[in-house]
Scaffold this motif. Structure first.
Motif, PDB file in Angstrom:
ATOM      1  N   SER A   3     -12.153-104.702 -47.383  1.00  0.00           N
ATOM      2  CA  SER A   3     -12.806-103.403 -47.246  1.00  0.00           C
ATOM      3  C   SER A   3     -13.250-102.922 -48.614  1.00  0.00           C
ATOM      4  O   SER A   3     -12.572-103.161 -49.613  1.00  0.00           O
ATOM      5  N   GLU A  13     -26.812 -93.880 -43.032  1.00  0.00           N
ATOM      6  CA  GLU A  13     -25.936 -95.020 -43.341  1.00  0.00           C
ATOM      7  C   GLU A  13     -26.604 -96.366 -43.077  1.00  0.00           C
ATOM      8  O   GLU A  13     -25.976 -97.326 -42.674  1.00  0.00           O
ATOM      9  N   GLN A  14     -27.888 -96.422 -43.380  1.00  0.00           N
ATOM     10  CA  GLN A  14     -28.645 -97.657 -43.169  1.00  0.00           C
ATOM     11  C   GLN A  14     -28.651 -98.569 -44.394  1.00  0.00           C
ATOM     12  O   GLN A  14     -28.726 -99.784 -44.255  1.00  0.00           O
ATOM     13  N   ILE A  35     -16.403 -99.877 -45.658  1.00  0.00           N
ATOM     14  CA  ILE A  35     -16.929-100.913 -44.766  1.00  0.00           C
ATOM     15  C   ILE A  35     -16.356-102.262 -45.186  1.00  0.00           C
ATOM     16  O   ILE A  35     -15.774-102.402 -46.256  1.00  0.00           O
ATOM     17  N   GLU A  36     -16.550-103.260 -44.368  1.00  0.00           N
ATOM     18  CA  GLU A  36     -16.112-104.619 -44.664  1.00  0.00           C
ATOM     19  C   GLU A  36     -17.178-105.323 -45.509  1.00  0.00           C
ATOM     20  O   GLU A  36     -18.369-105.029 -45.390  1.00  0.00           O
ATOM     21  N   THR A  37     -16.753-106.261 -46.327  1.00  0.00           N
ATOM     22  CA  THR A  37     -17.716-107.014 -47.132  1.00  0.00           C
ATOM     23  C   THR A  37     -18.620-107.888 -46.272  1.00  0.00           C
ATOM     24  O   THR A  37     -19.652-108.358 -46.749  1.00  0.00           O
ATOM     25  N   THR A  38     -18.263-108.089 -45.031  1.00  0.00           N
ATOM     26  CA  THR A  38     -19.093-108.884 -44.117  1.00  0.00           C
ATOM     27  C   THR A  38     -20.154-108.038 -43.402  1.00  0.00           C
ATOM     28  O   THR A  38     -20.963-108.578 -42.648  1.00  0.00           O
ATOM     29  N   ASP A  39     -20.153-106.737 -43.664  1.00  0.00           N
ATOM     30  CA  ASP A  39     -21.133-105.828 -43.061  1.00  0.00           C
ATOM     31  C   ASP A  39     -22.528-106.208 -43.576  1.00  0.00           C
ATOM     32  O   ASP A  39     -22.732-106.391 -44.777  1.00  0.00           O
ATOM     33  N   LEU A  40     -23.487-106.340 -42.679  1.00  0.00           N
ATOM     34  CA  LEU A  40     -24.836-106.758 -43.063  1.00  0.00           C
ATOM     35  C   LEU A  40     -25.477-105.822 -44.082  1.00  0.00           C
ATOM     36  O   LEU A  40     -26.263-106.265 -44.924  1.00  0.00           O
ATOM     37  N   ARG A  41     -25.142-104.538 -44.021  1.00  0.00           N
ATOM     38  CA  ARG A  41     -25.698-103.592 -44.994  1.00  0.00           C
ATOM     39  C   ARG A  41     -25.197-103.897 -46.394  1.00  0.00           C
ATOM     40  O   ARG A  41     -25.941-103.789 -47.367  1.00  0.00           O
ATOM     41  N   TYR A  42     -23.939-104.299 -46.510  1.00  0.00           N
ATOM     42  CA  TYR A  42     -23.398-104.672 -47.817  1.00  0.00           C
ATOM     43  C   TYR A  42     -23.983-106.002 -48.288  1.00  0.00           C
ATOM     44  O   TYR A  42     -24.344-106.155 -49.455  1.00  0.00           O
ATOM     45  N   PRO A  60     -19.331-111.269 -50.222  1.00  0.00           N
ATOM     46  CA  PRO A  60     -19.253-111.090 -48.755  1.00  0.00           C
ATOM     47  C   PRO A  60     -18.437-112.191 -48.092  1.00  0.00           C
ATOM     48  O   PRO A  60     -18.238-113.234 -48.616  1.00  0.00           O
TER      49      PRO A  60
END
Length: 60
Positions: A3, A13-14, A35-42, A60
Protein backbone atom coordinates in the motif's frame (compact mmCIF):
# COMPACT_ATOMS: atom_id res chain seq x y z
CA UNK A 1 0.95 -6.17 -2.56
CA UNK A 2 2.13 -2.97 -0.98
CA UNK A 3 0.00 0.00 0.00
CA UNK A 4 1.16 3.53 -0.74
CA UNK A 5 -0.04 7.03 0.07
CA UNK A 6 -0.85 9.03 -3.04
CA UNK A 7 -2.29 12.35 -4.04
CA UNK A 8 -4.71 12.57 -6.93
CA UNK A 9 -5.00 15.45 -9.36
CA UNK A 10 -8.54 16.17 -8.18
CA UNK A 11 -11.50 14.65 -6.38
CA UNK A 12 -12.26 12.34 -9.30
CA UNK A 13 -9.25 10.22 -8.23
CA UNK A 14 -8.46 9.42 -11.84
CA UNK A 15 -4.78 10.46 -11.97
CA UNK A 16 -2.01 10.07 -9.39
CA UNK A 17 0.22 13.15 -9.20
CA UNK A 18 2.33 12.42 -6.10
CA UNK A 19 3.46 9.63 -3.80
CA UNK A 20 4.19 10.10 -0.10
CA UNK A 21 5.92 7.97 2.51
CA UNK A 22 3.07 8.63 4.95
CA UNK A 23 -0.21 10.48 5.24
CA UNK A 24 0.08 14.25 4.76
CA UNK A 25 -1.97 17.20 5.99
CA UNK A 26 -5.13 17.12 3.89
CA UNK A 27 -5.49 20.91 3.89
CA UNK A 28 -2.03 21.20 2.29
CA UNK A 29 -2.24 18.08 0.09
CA UNK A 30 -5.90 17.45 -0.81
CA UNK A 31 -7.27 14.39 -2.60
CA UNK A 32 -5.14 11.81 -0.81
CA UNK A 33 -5.76 8.10 -0.59
CA UNK A 34 -4.04 4.83 0.18
CA UNK A 35 -3.91 2.48 -2.81
CA UNK A 36 -2.06 -0.68 -3.79
CA UNK A 37 1.03 -0.50 -5.99
CA UNK A 38 -0.82 -2.76 -8.43
CA UNK A 39 -3.51 -0.09 -8.97
CA UNK A 40 -3.55 0.90 -12.65
CA UNK A 41 -3.57 4.59 -11.73
CA UNK A 42 -0.30 4.15 -9.84
CA UNK A 43 1.25 2.04 -12.60
CA UNK A 44 0.48 4.81 -15.09
CA UNK A 45 2.13 7.36 -12.76
CA UNK A 46 5.15 5.08 -12.22
CA UNK A 47 5.64 4.42 -15.92
CA UNK A 48 5.53 8.13 -16.73
CA UNK A 49 9.04 8.51 -15.27
CA UNK A 50 12.34 7.59 -16.94
CA UNK A 51 13.76 4.25 -15.79
CA UNK A 52 16.50 5.83 -13.67
CA UNK A 53 13.91 7.79 -11.64
CA UNK A 54 11.68 4.76 -11.07
CA UNK A 55 14.31 3.38 -8.70
CA UNK A 56 13.16 5.96 -6.16
CA UNK A 57 9.52 4.79 -6.27
CA UNK A 58 7.87 1.60 -5.01
CA UNK A 59 7.68 -0.84 -7.92
CA UNK A 60 4.23 -2.02 -9.00
Amino acid sequence: MASIHVQFEDESEQRVVAVFGSEQQSDVYPNQAVIETTDLRYIEFYESFPVFMRATLPAP
